[in-house]
Each structure stands twice: as structure tokens, then as C-alpha cells.
Design an enzyme around this catalytic site. Structure first.
Site, mmCIF file in Angstrom:
data_model
loop_
_atom_site.group_PDB
_atom_site.id
_atom_site.type_symbol
_atom_site.label_atom_id
_atom_site.label_comp_id
_atom_site.label_asym_id
_atom_site.label_seq_id
_atom_site.Cartn_x
_atom_site.Cartn_y
_atom_site.Cartn_z
ATOM 1 C CG LEU A 109 1.320 -37.776 -62.614
ATOM 2 C CD1 LEU A 109 2.002 -38.313 -63.859
ATOM 3 C CD2 LEU A 109 -0.110 -37.360 -62.944
ATOM 4 C CE1 TYR A 110 -1.321 -36.024 -58.200
ATOM 5 C CE2 TYR A 110 -1.303 -36.307 -55.832
ATOM 6 C CZ TYR A 110 -2.001 -36.202 -57.023
ATOM 7 O OH TYR A 110 -3.375 -36.266 -57.019
ATOM 8 C CB THR A 111 6.246 -33.197 -57.280
ATOM 9 O OG1 THR A 111 5.996 -34.096 -56.191
ATOM 10 C CG2 THR A 111 5.268 -32.037 -57.213
ATOM 11 N N GLY A 125 7.734 -37.870 -58.087
ATOM 12 C CA GLY A 125 8.032 -38.740 -56.956
ATOM 13 C C GLY A 125 8.359 -38.018 -55.672
#
Length: 310
Positions: free
Chosen positions: A51-53, A55
């Protein structure tokens, strides 16, 4: 306690680093500087998520980690969006592996509990990834203790174990002490708690008029919005000033000091901001200081709520 090790067999470090800011609040140069600072401080355990940034976190971590891969423990997460069904977990993890440039990660977490998906389907999927040599350990994030034990019971059917848990834990969020940390101690589950600085609250910056997640993000503002939490942060800063230590160092060291032996996940937006947290790696907190800091916030009642037996 489950031992998490790198591909070369090196044990994971006592602190971890979370790359949630990589490619977001931290550009590539700032992200690289933080990664290098962590390596210099002895951190070998790095945590990210599908989920973070969008990818970027996984892509940057994969690029930085590649030359040191055999020495590092890499963790990622799947299933925060889209549920914990087989197809979604496999699709997200395939994307994560491509971003990371890795065929295998040491830890794959289910990012949160999914009440709409049978845990048997989820854990069978994790078992298939283990059997294919794509993951070393199964982790669970943001799970209640009863959910962990339910998962652990089902996992036995697939010769699988829940190896590590990722709860929220800091000086003003101590709910994990009631059931989660004792459960992990009892069952030999490793613990990698996140948010040891309480969204920056425990750095003391908000008392000085600073800005950050608590001022810019409604979720964090609600999470840490109670007056007593801000008083605890002020008291921690006073204690830190007295000792000549940054409050972030005390907050991170406190989170690691619990008898269950947690591995707190440190993070930041720049190497400069991260430094006080990294100082906790070499900071020794004795019993007296630990007790003093514990007294700055309410100790949660036992699960039975029989205070006379606490």
C-alpha cells in the site's frame, strides 16, 4: 520467541525501520540517506507494504537493499485493500516482489483482519507461498489477540505458524500490554510494533507549535487527541531535558524495553529527523528509568479488569 533471520542466517536487528515515507514525504535522496543511516546504526530489518506511497516505498527499498540483500530481513504486507482472499493476496504480493526485485521476503504480513474472508483461505494461501519458497514467515498486523489465536489454530492445519505480530505500541498507546504482548510471550511470537513516537507526539514538537501528522491528518489527530496524551508528551520532554537526551530516543527505547522483547519500527522523513530515534539503538534503559517513564501514562487494566490482582 520466533527467530527471524536474513538469507545469510544473520539474526534480525533489535530495531527495525519502516519505509512508509519512502517516495512520499521523503524523496529518493532523503530515503537513501535514512537507509544508509540505519545500516550504519546496525539496523538490518526493513518493513514496507504493498500500500505504501503507491509502490514507491517498495521500489526504493528494493533498489537500496539489493547490494546487501543476504544481510537483510525484508518484510512487506498485503491485504489492506481488497481483502484477504487468495486472489488478492497473490496478486498484491506478486506486484510487491516485482517492485522489490526479490523472489523471496523473510516476512509477509496480512495487513489487517478481514472479517469477510475465511481465515482458512487466507492461511492456505500463505502456506502455498511458503511452500513455493516465496516467504519465510507469516506475520499479522493490526490484529486483536483473539484473532491472532484463531489464526494460529487454523494455521496448524497447514503446518504453518504465526511468527510475528505488528501492533501499535507506544507510551500513550499501551493497549497491547493487556493481551497482545503477554500472548506473544506465551506463544513465542515475535513483535514488531509500529508508531513508537506516537505520530511524532512523543518528540515534543507539537508542544512547541510544530506541525506533522497530528496537525495534517484527521486520523492521527483523533488517535492522539486526548489531553492526557499531550500531557504525557510534555512530561516525557521534561524528563528527557533533565537527562540531556532527546525525547524521541527515550520513547523508542521505552517501546523496546518491555519484557516481551519488542522490535520497534522506527521511521522518519529525513536522516536528521531520524537520528534521535536511531540513538535508541545504543541507549541503555535501566529498570528505574523504565519504571519512571511507565508512570507518565496510565497502565491499562488487566484483561480480567481485576485491578486488585494486577
Amino acid at each position: 520467541m520466533t527467530q527471524i533471520a536474513s538469507p545469510a542466517g544473520l539474526p534480525a536487528s533489535r530495531f527495525a525501520f519502516g519505509t512508509m515515507q519512502f517516495g512520499g514525504a521523503a524523496d529518493e535522496a532523503a530515503s537513501r540517506a535514512m537507509f544508509d543511516a540505519c545500516i550504519e546504526a546496525g539496523i538490518t530489518h526493513f518493513d514496507t507494504a504493498h500500500l505504501y506511497t503507491d509502490g514507491a516505498s517498495e521500489e526504493l527499498l528494493g533498489r537500496f537493499a539489493a547490494p546487501l540483500r543476504d544481510r537483510l530481513v525484508i518484510a512487506t504486507k498485503a491485504g489492506y485493500a481488497g481483502g484477504a482472499g487468495r486472489d488478492n493476496i497473490l496478486a498484491q504480493f506478486d506486484i510487491s516482489r516485482r517492485r522489490l526485485g526479490m523472489d523471496h521476503v523473510e516476512i509477509l504480513y496480512l495487513h489487517r483482519f478481514d472479517a469477510d474472508t475465511d481465515l482458512r483461505e487466507t492461511l492456505e494461501t500463505f502456506a502455498s507461498l511458503r511452500d513455493a519458497g516465496k516467504i519465510g514467515h507469516v506475520g499479522l498486523s493490526n490484529f486483536a489477540a483473539w484473532q491472532v489465536m484463531k489464526a494460529a489454530c487454523i494455521a496448524q492445519d497447514f503446518d504453518l505458524r504465526v511468527s510475528i505480530l505488528q501492533p501499535m505500541y507506544n507510551l500513550v498507546k499501551r493497549q497491547a500490554e493487556v493481551e497482545i504482548l503477554p500472548m506473544c510471550q506465551s506463544e513465542g511470537i515475535a513483535i514488531a510494533p509500529y508508531s513508537p513516537l506516537a505520530g511524532g507526539l512523543l518528540t515534543g514538537k507539537y508542544a512547541q507549535g510544530g506541525t506533522g501528522r497530528l496537525t495534517d491528518n484527521d486520523r492521527y489527530a483523533a488517535r492522539y487527541g486526548q489531553d492526557w496524551m499531550h500531557q504525557t508528551a510534555r512530561d516525557l520532554t521534561l524528563t528527557a531535558d533533565e537527562l540531556g537526551i532527546h525525547p524521541a530516543t527515550l520513547a523508542a527505547a521505552w517501546a523496546a524495553r518491555h519484557p516481551a522483547g519488542p522490535t520497534p519500527i522506527l521511521s522518519g522523513r529525513s536522516a536528521e529527523q531520524l537520528k534521535p530515534s536511531l540513538d535508541a539503538v545504543s541507549f541503555h534503559m535501566d529498570d528505574a528509568l523504565y519504571a519512571r517513564l511507565c508512570a507518565l501514562s496510565p497502565t491499562p487494566p488487566p484483561a480480567t479488569d481485576r485491578l486488585e490482582e494486577a
